[in-house]
Design an enzyme around this catalytic site. Structure first.
Site, PDB file in Angstrom:
ATOM      1  CB  SER A  86       2.136   5.116   8.066  1.00  0.00           C
ATOM      2  OG  SER A  86       3.438   4.758   7.694  1.00  0.00           O
ATOM      3  CD  GLU A 177      16.132  21.931   4.292  1.00  0.00           C
ATOM      4  OE1 GLU A 177      17.192  21.378   4.647  1.00  0.00           O
ATOM      5  OE2 GLU A 177      15.755  22.001   3.107  1.00  0.00           O
ATOM      6  CG  HIS A 236       2.300   1.290   4.192  1.00  0.00           C
ATOM      7  ND1 HIS A 236       2.230   0.875   5.506  1.00  0.00           N
ATOM      8  CD2 HIS A 236       2.678   2.603   4.224  1.00  0.00           C
ATOM      9  CE1 HIS A 236       2.568   1.889   6.300  1.00  0.00           C
ATOM     10  NE2 HIS A 236       2.832   2.933   5.542  1.00  0.00           N
TER      11      HIS A 236
END
Length: 254
Positions: A86, A177, A236
């Site tokens: 990925s 963040e 996946h």
């Protein structure tokens, strides 16, 4: 930057890069098998802003590909095999194209070089809730996360990011963040002029739609020595869902 890694075995270096919100631990079982049965020195790497690797304000494939090169220099590695799943697959593609003298073979797991629009919002919302909560246990964390994600295997995967602090509370290993701020970067396409001419394997889960039949022509343009392998009854997270079939595909290619 000094990336954290788990190093297993001796032999030709094989570097494995996890996906978005993953970490090196996700690949320990396969890493051990490749080290013990196939005589590779396997490097399970935490990419920046993940696992125990440094947190930064930046997150891009250009930086992560450079991190791979720097890691190889720090550990005196050459003639490497590079495998990524990925997001890690996109990093691996770019690193192989940018530093072809470093990479002998490339394995890309269930990702194409194309653009993917952001699709992790529910997961990011769930992890944000975890980060903001005052958690006393993993069970409590799982219950909170289940309000955002119904699939138990995905929750278990994400909960590996929970880290117990000394005072008994929990924090996240990922730099949430920065990842939220740079979520568009995660879906970016590999520039079309980035080409790797070495031996390449693309593995897809048959039930996953990350690599479609119509993507193969574009993949072949950028990776002319490519082979494709499809793992039946896998999505996946093909390496976790069908570990034995995945391992055989990798071992046969190597």
């Amino acid at each position: 930057m000094k990336l954290n890694s788990i190093i297993l075995g001796k032999g030709q270096p094989l570097l494995i890069l996890h996906g978005f919100l993953g970490m090196s631990d996700n690949w320990k079982t396969i890493g051990n098998k490749l080290a013990e049965e196939k005589d590779f020195q396997v490097h399970l790497i935490d990419q920046r802003n993940h696992g125990k690797s440094p947190h930064t304000n930046e997150h891009s494939y250009e930086l992560m590909a450079e991190d791979v090169k720097d890691y190889c220099e720090q550990h005196s590695l050459s003639n490497i095999i590079l495998m990524g799943h990925s997001m890690g697959g996109k990093t691996a593609m770019l690193a192989a194209a940018e530093y072809p003298d470093l990479v002998e073979k490339l394995i890309v797991v269930d990702i194409a070089p194309k653009y993917y629009k952001p699709h992790h919002q529910q997961i990011l919302d769930g992890l944000t809730a975890l980060e903001e909560a005052d958690l006393d246990s993993r069970q409590e964390a799982d219950k909170l996360l289940s309000e955002f994600i119904s699939e138990k295997p995905i929750r278990l995967f994400l909960l590996k990011n929970l880290n117990r602090k000394s005072e008994g509370t929990y924090c996240l290993k990922v730099n949430l963040e920065t990842l939220k701020e740079n979520i568009e970067e995660v879906g970016k396409s590999l520039p079309q002029d980035k080409i790797f001419k070495g031996s390449t394997l693309f593995i897809k889960g048959a039930n996953s739609n990350y690599i479609k039949e119509e993507d193969k022509a574009a993949i072949q343009k950028q990776f002319p020595e490519v082979k494709f392998e499809e793992i039946r009854n896998a999505g996946h997270w093909v390496h976790a869902e069908k570990m034995n079939d995945f391992y055989k595909a990798v071992a046969d290619f190597l």
